[in-house]
Write a protein that holds these residues in place. Structure first.
Motif, mmCIF file in Angstrom:
data_model
loop_
_atom_site.group_PDB
_atom_site.id
_atom_site.type_symbol
_atom_site.label_atom_id
_atom_site.label_comp_id
_atom_site.label_asym_id
_atom_site.label_seq_id
_atom_site.Cartn_x
_atom_site.Cartn_y
_atom_site.Cartn_z
ATOM 1 N N PRO A 17 0.788 -1.191 -0.021
ATOM 2 C CA PRO A 17 -0.197 -0.032 0.074
ATOM 3 C C PRO A 17 0.786 1.485 -0.076
ATOM 4 O O PRO A 17 1.789 1.224 0.831
ATOM 5 N N GLY A 18 0.560 2.189 -0.744
ATOM 6 C CA GLY A 18 1.031 3.568 -0.796
ATOM 7 C C GLY A 18 2.375 3.581 -1.714
ATOM 8 O O GLY A 18 3.025 4.534 -2.228
ATOM 9 N N LEU A 19 2.786 2.317 -2.457
ATOM 10 C CA LEU A 19 3.500 2.377 -3.304
ATOM 11 C C LEU A 19 3.388 2.114 -4.804
ATOM 12 O O LEU A 19 2.841 1.003 -4.922
ATOM 13 N N SER A 23 7.523 4.583 -7.062
ATOM 14 C CA SER A 23 8.245 4.411 -5.757
ATOM 15 C C SER A 23 8.651 2.839 -5.556
ATOM 16 O O SER A 23 9.906 2.730 -4.683
ATOM 17 N N ALA A 24 8.172 2.080 -6.116
ATOM 18 C CA ALA A 24 8.592 0.612 -5.955
ATOM 19 C C ALA A 24 9.953 0.603 -6.555
ATOM 20 O O ALA A 24 10.663 -0.120 -6.093
#
Length: 197
Positions: A17-19, A23-24
């Motif tokens: 969650p949130g990536l 971002s990953a």
């Protein structure tokens, strides 16, 4: 562009969650650069947690022991049950150190759109806990969403035959909040729930 191991790492990190994908990629690159100090200890910690952590058979909390450390703590008030949607909600309550009772984790909320009915949630064991007796109050701490409200009303109907008071967390103006930043629903709820000074 990258080897299959790196792509797999990025894909798995992207599921968190949130990536998102970007971002990953940044997280994967950071882990690979800090292989000795971060990536390997993280891998060990993940493997250890996957092996040792399990859901509590009483409340649904995640812990390395069953019953969990909250349910087995005799200093906590067993007559109070705080119902939360997910373990993250329980952890948030515990961070605040404002509740000294026990919990019940539903594992989500009712959602007709997502096909989540009462059978998919940990509701039956809550009813059994209340019907066993000794409960003085059940506190509904479901989210202030349509699904959270629906879940709280459904639970109130299921527990209505038991002579146990049901309460709900207050909703409204957050501490430090400014009125002009609040949405209409929050402001209306706060206005309706006003109390004497």
């Amino acid at each position: 562009m990258n080897g299959p191991e790196i792509e797999r790492l990025i894909q798995l990190l992207g599921r968190l969650p949130g990536l998102g994908p970007r971002s990953a990629r940044r997280a994967a690159l950071h882990l690979l650069k800090k292989r000795e100090t971060l990536m390997q200890p993280l891998g060990t910690a993940l493997a250890d947690a996957a092996r040792a952590v399990r859901a509590c058979s009483i409340c649904g909390n995640l812990d390395t022991i069953d019953p969990c450390s909250i349910c087995s703590d005799h200093r906590r008030d067993a007559g109070l049950i705080c119902v939360v949607e997910d373990v993250g909600d329980l952890w948030a309550m515990e961070r605040g150190r404002i509740f000294s009772g026990r919990y019940h984790v539903l594992g989500g909320s009712l959602s007709a759109l997502d096909g989540i009915g009462p059978e998919e949630l940990n509701i039956g064991s809550l009813v059994m806990r209340v019907s066993a007796g000794g409960i003085r109050e059940v506190i509904m701490a479901t989210n202030a969403t349509v699904d959270g409200q629906t879940t709280a009303h459904y639970l109130a109907e299921r527990l209505a035959e038991h002579d146990v008071p049901l309460t709900r967390l207050a909703h409204g103006v957050p501490v430090g909040g400014e009125l002009d930043w609040l949405d209409d629903g929050t402001l209306a709820t706060a206005f309706k729930a006003r109390r004497a000074l």
